[in-house]
Design an enzyme around this catalytic site. Structure first.
Site, mmCIF file in Angstrom:
data_model
loop_
_atom_site.group_PDB
_atom_site.id
_atom_site.type_symbol
_atom_site.label_atom_id
_atom_site.label_comp_id
_atom_site.label_asym_id
_atom_site.label_seq_id
_atom_site.Cartn_x
_atom_site.Cartn_y
_atom_site.Cartn_z
ATOM 1 N N ASP A 30 -3.750 -17.866 -18.134
ATOM 2 C CA ASP A 30 -3.575 -17.058 -19.344
ATOM 3 C C ASP A 30 -4.780 -17.294 -20.240
ATOM 4 O OD1 ASP A 30 -0.713 -15.770 -20.705
ATOM 5 O OD2 ASP A 30 -2.511 -15.963 -21.947
ATOM 6 N N CYS A 257 9.287 -2.523 -23.022
ATOM 7 C CA CYS A 257 9.624 -1.620 -21.909
ATOM 8 C C CYS A 257 10.131 -0.259 -22.380
ATOM 9 C CB CYS A 257 10.660 -2.281 -21.000
ATOM 10 S SG CYS A 257 9.965 -3.648 -20.058
ATOM 11 N N ARG A 325 7.908 -7.154 -30.378
ATOM 12 C CA ARG A 325 7.111 -5.970 -30.051
ATOM 13 C C ARG A 325 7.982 -4.714 -30.128
ATOM 14 N NH1 ARG A 325 4.324 -8.118 -24.578
ATOM 15 N NH2 ARG A 325 6.445 -8.873 -24.323
HETATM 16 N N1 LIG Z 1 8.825 -8.210 -21.331
HETATM 17 C C1 LIG Z 1 9.623 -7.608 -20.483
HETATM 18 O O1 LIG Z 1 10.849 -7.629 -20.624
HETATM 19 C C2 LIG Z 1 9.068 -6.867 -19.291
HETATM 20 C C3 LIG Z 1 9.941 -6.489 -18.258
HETATM 21 C C4 LIG Z 1 9.437 -5.809 -17.152
HETATM 22 C C5 LIG Z 1 8.083 -5.489 -17.100
HETATM 23 N N2 LIG Z 1 7.257 -5.849 -18.131
HETATM 24 C C6 LIG Z 1 5.839 -5.508 -17.996
HETATM 25 O O2 LIG Z 1 5.142 -6.693 -17.602
HETATM 26 C C7 LIG Z 1 3.840 -6.726 -18.177
HETATM 27 C C8 LIG Z 1 3.662 -8.011 -18.965
HETATM 28 O O3 LIG Z 1 4.556 -8.030 -20.065
HETATM 29 P P1 LIG Z 1 5.023 -9.365 -20.774
HETATM 30 O O4 LIG Z 1 6.216 -9.013 -21.575
HETATM 31 O O5 LIG Z 1 5.096 -10.502 -19.805
HETATM 32 O O6 LIG Z 1 3.780 -9.645 -21.746
HETATM 33 P P2 LIG Z 1 3.484 -10.980 -22.567
HETATM 34 O O7 LIG Z 1 2.690 -10.587 -23.758
HETATM 35 O O8 LIG Z 1 4.764 -11.748 -22.768
HETATM 36 O O9 LIG Z 1 2.585 -11.850 -21.582
HETATM 37 C C9 LIG Z 1 1.375 -11.420 -21.080
HETATM 38 C C10 LIG Z 1 0.383 -12.551 -21.114
HETATM 39 O O10 LIG Z 1 -0.832 -12.100 -20.510
HETATM 40 C C11 LIG Z 1 -1.907 -12.771 -21.145
HETATM 41 N N3 LIG Z 1 -3.138 -12.050 -20.831
HETATM 42 C C12 LIG Z 1 -3.606 -10.880 -21.354
HETATM 43 N N4 LIG Z 1 -4.757 -10.540 -20.762
HETATM 44 C C13 LIG Z 1 -5.041 -11.503 -19.849
HETATM 45 C C14 LIG Z 1 -6.083 -11.710 -18.928
HETATM 46 N N5 LIG Z 1 -7.098 -10.827 -18.770
HETATM 47 N N6 LIG Z 1 -6.070 -12.826 -18.170
HETATM 48 C C15 LIG Z 1 -5.063 -13.724 -18.282
HETATM 49 N N7 LIG Z 1 -4.036 -13.572 -19.144
HETATM 50 C C16 LIG Z 1 -4.021 -12.478 -19.904
HETATM 51 C C17 LIG Z 1 -1.508 -12.762 -22.600
HETATM 52 O O11 LIG Z 1 -2.205 -13.783 -23.314
HETATM 53 C C18 LIG Z 1 0.000 -13.023 -22.498
HETATM 54 O O12 LIG Z 1 0.295 -14.393 -22.623
HETATM 55 C C19 LIG Z 1 3.736 -5.442 -19.013
HETATM 56 O O13 LIG Z 1 3.137 -4.460 -18.239
HETATM 57 C C20 LIG Z 1 5.175 -5.069 -19.281
HETATM 58 O O14 LIG Z 1 5.350 -3.690 -19.484
HETATM 59 C C21 LIG Z 1 7.720 -6.546 -19.197
#
Ligand SMILES: NC(=O)c1ccc[n+]([C@@H]2O[C@H](COP(=O)([O-])OP(=O)(O)OC[C@H]3O[C@@H](n4cnc5c(N)ncnc54)[C@H](O)[C@@H]3O)[C@@H](O)[C@H]2O)c1
Length: 405
Positions: A30, A257, A325
């Site tokens: 991360d 989402c 968010r």
């Molecule tokens: N949150 C949910 O409930 C959920 C459910 C299903 C799918 N998703 C999808 O999953 C994906 C991630 O969502 P999330 O909720 O886990 O986000 P999040 O913000 O909780 O976590 C993402 C992490 O990625 C890190 N990051 C960003 N750019 C980076 C890079 N280039 N290299 C390394 N780390 C990096 C950020 O610092 C962050 O900690 C999104 O596409 C979202 O739509 C989310």
């Protein structure tokens, strides 16, 4: 296998833990150095993951949390789990996905598998991820798969292991490798023919919810004018044993989402020249709910809310998690402040938002509004003091659902 999970948030951290528990050697990458420092001492970023799990897997060297990769880690599978938000025009913002791909391109070795779990528009694997990595890497024979994440953080029944995992890839070898990987910690893997099907499935799931929620939110306006409880009408309709699924009105939708994925589907439609009026209308309907609800509160109270002291209970987008968010509570605060109310909030999981800091529940207020009733909030002080309270949450509690909604 040696695995690198890019992004250690609500999606990436649970995957890292499950993959490490299944015996893979995991690098949890991360770019947020504070998050990585916290993970190293066992502070979890997800309700699915405990401190003990994090510490135990680090101790056994099964998982390493890192802010950067180094050469020669012999990584066999890269999993992308970075945010895919919307920009100011509510269109896909893929900067973070691009950076993740560039990181992969720099460190990937020949024959590796790349899996995208981030939600994105239809065609992202084929038309965005594949060319970006191929153009920036000298590695040969890379394999590309997609396995959209469906996790519902905090859901105790359906979690990463038992929610079926949809998988596809750019060729059958990629699909087989991805199935092999997910089969080590998911009970059911569902293969589809093309990545576009998997990408669309994820967007359809959440658009289905967005559209149905928008429908009942629109109907709540009708019920309000007729002066009956839409909840009662929906519960009556739900006695039909077939062909109906109940959705309930609310202040809107939040999280990474439901408010976002339909915009990715709508964008996908525009890419091929189709106008998705229906989806766009659902987005707009739900986005307008906080302002509509403020107007209904005003008419219910029969006086203007300007100058009123109002405290919001819970500003996260759902109970039990700290994620704000797209939370409709934030738009509610914005609307109330723009109409002259003095706002405070209480949320044990969100210490501050913009100019506001979480304060204990107060009784020197004109109105309390419950938006997200986390289990950690003790409402007895409002009950005992007779504070005027409106409950906008979907949970059943002592205040009940306000009939005017
Ligand atoms: N949150 C949910 O409930 C959920 C459910 C299903 C799918 N998703 C999808 O999953 C994906 C991630 O969502 P999330 O909720 O886990 O986000 P999040 O913000 O909780 O976590 C993402 C992490 O990625 C890190 N990051 C960003 N750019 C980076 C890079 N280039 N290299 C390394 N780390 C990096 C950020 O610092 C962050 O900690 C999104 O596409 C979202 O739509 C989310």
């Amino acid at each position: 296998m040696n695995i690198c999970i890019i992004g250690q948030g609500y999606v990436g951290l649970p995957i890292s833990i499950k993959a490490a528990s299944a015996g893979h050697k995991v690098y949890g990458l991360d770019t947020d150095s504070l998050k990585i420092e916290q993970l190293k001492i066992g502070i979890s970023t997800s309700p699915e993951v405990t401190k003990d799990q994090i510490l135990m897997l680090q101790k056994s060297n099964q998982i390493n949390f890192v802010t950067e990769l180094v050469d020669d880690l012999s990584i066999e599978v890269f999993v992308i789990a970075v945010p895919t938000p919307l920009n100011e025009h509510r269109e896909p913002e893929l900067k973070m996905l691009k950076n993740a791909c560039l990181t992969i391109a720099k460190f990937i070795e020949s024959e590796c598998l790349i899996i995208n779990e981030s939600t994105s528009y239809i065609g992202t694997l084929r038309n965005f991820i594949y060319p970006l990595i191929e153009e920036n890497s000298s590695a040969k024979n890379l394999k590309y798969a997609v396995a959209p994440e469906r996790i519902d953080p905090g859901n105790n029944v359906w979690h990463l292991e038992n929610t079926p995992r949809i998988v596809s890839g750019l060729d059958q070898i990629a699909i087989d490798l991805a199935i092999k990987f997910y089969s080590t910690f998911c009970t059911r893997v569902y293969q589809v023919e093309k990545p576009e099907i998997a990408e669309a499935a994820k967007l359809i799931e959440n658009t289905f919810r967005q559209v149905n929620i928008a429908l009942v939110n629109e109907l709540s306006e009708v019920a309000s004018k007729f002066n009956f409880s839409l909840h009662d009408a929906i519960n009556a309709a739900a006695t039909k044993p077939f062909g109906f699924m109940p959705f309930y009105p609310s202040i809107g939708v939040g999280g990474h989402c439901i408010p976002i994925d339909p915009a990715y589907l709508s964008y996908s439609a525009r890419l091929v020249g189709v106008e998705s009026k229906f989806i766009d209308l659902a987005n707009a309907t739900n986005l307008a709910m906080p302002a509509k609800i403020v107007s209904r509160i005003e008419s219910q109270l029969s006086y203007k809310i300007s100058g009123m002291k109002i405290q919001i209970a819970g500003i996260a987008y759902k109970t039990g998690i700290s994620d704000i968010r797209e939370s409709p509570a934030l738009e509610l605060i914005r609307v109330l402040e723009s109409r002259g109310s003095q706002i405070t909030y209480h949320d044990p999981l969100v210490s501050n938002w913009k100019h506001l800091y979480s304060e204990p529940l107060r009784t020197d207020i004109d109105l309390g509004i419950i938006v997200t009733p986390h289990a950690q909030i003790d409402f007895s002080i409002w009950k005992e003091s007779g504070t005027k309270v409106i409950d906008l949450s979907l949970s059943s509690n002592d205040y009940g659902w306000p009939k005017f909604l």
